[in-house]
Design a protein around this motif. Sequence first.
Motif, mmCIF file in Angstrom:
data_model
loop_
_atom_site.group_PDB
_atom_site.id
_atom_site.type_symbol
_atom_site.label_atom_id
_atom_site.label_comp_id
_atom_site.label_asym_id
_atom_site.label_seq_id
_atom_site.Cartn_x
_atom_site.Cartn_y
_atom_site.Cartn_z
ATOM 1 N N THR A 153 0.635 -1.553 -0.114
ATOM 2 C CA THR A 153 0.217 -0.157 -0.343
ATOM 3 C C THR A 153 0.846 1.098 -0.029
ATOM 4 O OG1 THR A 153 -1.681 -1.407 1.365
ATOM 5 C CG2 THR A 153 -1.799 1.282 1.581
ATOM 6 N N LEU A 154 0.670 1.876 -0.447
ATOM 7 C CA LEU A 154 1.670 3.653 -1.135
ATOM 8 C C LEU A 154 -0.017 4.204 0.068
ATOM 9 C CD1 LEU A 154 2.523 3.388 -4.606
ATOM 10 C CD2 LEU A 154 3.971 3.003 -2.489
ATOM 11 N N ARG A 155 1.004 5.164 0.644
ATOM 12 C CA ARG A 155 0.223 6.061 1.498
ATOM 13 C C ARG A 155 0.006 7.703 0.413
ATOM 14 N NH1 ARG A 155 2.002 7.763 6.386
ATOM 15 N NH2 ARG A 155 4.249 7.937 5.567
ATOM 16 N N SER A 156 -0.932 7.855 -0.064
ATOM 17 C CA SER A 156 -1.373 9.763 -0.226
ATOM 18 C C SER A 156 -0.691 9.426 -1.607
ATOM 19 C CB SER A 156 -0.915 10.426 0.572
ATOM 20 O OG SER A 156 -1.210 11.970 -0.096
ATOM 21 N N ALA A 157 -1.189 8.535 -2.498
ATOM 22 C CA ALA A 157 0.354 7.708 -3.596
ATOM 23 C C ALA A 157 -1.112 8.214 -4.535
ATOM 24 C CB ALA A 157 0.294 6.363 -3.617
ATOM 25 N N ILE A 158 -2.576 8.526 -5.259
ATOM 26 C CA ILE A 158 -3.439 8.516 -6.156
ATOM 27 C C ILE A 158 -4.233 9.629 -5.296
ATOM 28 C CG2 ILE A 158 -3.006 6.726 -6.638
ATOM 29 C CD1 ILE A 158 -6.029 6.120 -5.931
ATOM 30 N N VAL A 159 -5.167 10.546 -6.558
ATOM 31 C CA VAL A 159 -5.720 11.789 -6.409
ATOM 32 C C VAL A 159 -6.359 11.592 -7.001
ATOM 33 C CG1 VAL A 159 -5.904 14.079 -6.265
ATOM 34 C CG2 VAL A 159 -3.790 13.412 -6.133
ATOM 35 N N HIS A 160 -8.101 11.634 -6.668
ATOM 36 C CA HIS A 160 -9.437 11.270 -6.958
ATOM 37 C C HIS A 160 -10.006 12.170 -6.248
ATOM 38 C CE1 HIS A 160 -12.155 9.404 -8.393
ATOM 39 N NE2 HIS A 160 -12.749 9.118 -7.589
ATOM 40 N N GLN A 161 -10.516 13.433 -7.050
ATOM 41 C CA GLN A 161 -11.865 14.053 -7.251
ATOM 42 C C GLN A 161 -11.137 14.968 -6.235
ATOM 43 O OE1 GLN A 161 -15.348 12.507 -6.236
ATOM 44 N NE2 GLN A 161 -15.270 11.378 -8.204
ATOM 45 N N GLY A 162 -10.448 15.992 -6.333
ATOM 46 C CA GLY A 162 -9.150 16.444 -5.213
ATOM 47 C C GLY A 162 -8.402 16.278 -3.785
ATOM 48 N N VAL A 163 -8.895 14.787 -3.776
ATOM 49 C CA VAL A 163 -8.462 14.040 -2.263
ATOM 50 C C VAL A 163 -7.411 13.705 -2.967
ATOM 51 C CG1 VAL A 163 -8.475 12.971 -0.088
ATOM 52 C CG2 VAL A 163 -10.730 14.558 -1.965
ATOM 53 N N ARG A 164 -6.291 13.061 -1.907
ATOM 54 C CA ARG A 164 -5.569 12.371 -1.838
ATOM 55 C C ARG A 164 -5.427 11.124 -1.164
ATOM 56 N NH1 ARG A 164 -0.810 14.681 -4.323
ATOM 57 N NH2 ARG A 164 0.083 12.679 -3.937
ATOM 58 N N ARG A 165 -5.255 10.260 -1.501
ATOM 59 C CA ARG A 165 -5.798 8.735 -0.919
ATOM 60 C C ARG A 165 -5.082 7.383 -1.182
ATOM 61 N NH1 ARG A 165 -11.681 8.822 -2.306
ATOM 62 N NH2 ARG A 165 -11.997 10.644 -2.397
ATOM 63 N N ASP A 166 -4.701 6.695 0.271
ATOM 64 C CA ASP A 166 -3.734 5.515 -0.256
ATOM 65 C C ASP A 166 -4.549 4.176 -1.507
ATOM 66 O OD1 ASP A 166 -2.617 6.564 2.352
ATOM 67 O OD2 ASP A 166 -4.036 4.583 3.443
ATOM 68 N N CYS A 167 -3.313 4.042 -2.205
ATOM 69 C CA CYS A 167 -3.484 2.577 -3.375
ATOM 70 C C CYS A 167 -2.732 1.640 -2.509
ATOM 71 C CB CYS A 167 -3.740 3.518 -4.555
ATOM 72 S SG CYS A 167 -1.755 3.794 -5.022
ATOM 73 N N TRP A 168 -3.192 0.820 -3.620
ATOM 74 C CA TRP A 168 -2.639 -0.643 -3.688
ATOM 75 C C TRP A 168 -1.813 -0.272 -4.769
ATOM 76 C CZ3 TRP A 168 -8.565 -2.761 -3.102
ATOM 77 C CH2 TRP A 168 -8.860 -3.708 -2.152
#
Length: 197
Positions: A153-168
């Motif tokens: 899991t990468l912390r804060s690695a993608i931005v979706h609808q203006g919000v940074r989110r964790d991703c697999w």
Amino acid sequence: MEPVTLSTGRLLLRTVGPKDTHTVYEAAQDPDIQRWTTIPSPYLFEHAQNFTDQLAPEGWANGSMFTWGLFLPEGEELVGMLGLTMRSMSEAEIGFWGTKEHRGNGYITEAVLAVSRWAFVHLSIDRVEWRAEVGNAPSRAVAERTGFTIEGTLRSAIVHQGVRRDCWVGSLLPSDLSLPSTAPYLPPPTSPDPSGV
């Protein structure tokens, strides 16, 4: 590069263009696609038009992103979209979505395997990376079914609808499909001692 058309046992994979704008627009109205992918939300007709008329053709032309519509050959009904974005000379990131009506039939898995194999053989890619927001279980299931190794899991690695989110994140290597790499791969030695001694 000229767009490449691929086929599998059940699918025709071809680039999309202006004739597909309405189809892409209609499919992208699905709340699940807007929730889990990085397409704009709400998804307007002009977004679809920009994608089919400019983004997809330009990606092929400059070699930065290769996009396929996944169609049933009979009548060319859209079952999903798949994109391969170049990250370096030897690495690309894969992304995909399936239409609501055709989920659960294994079409996306079939397409991911076909495109990854094509990338390894024809683009000399040595790593295809998959990323999905944590919680996107259907995307993870596709990655696992196609042989991707889930790496974490990468912390804060993608931005979706203006919000940074964790991703697999996961990867598929040529050797996972019994294909050669352009450079030798040397995984770290395994040691039963956690200190590495």
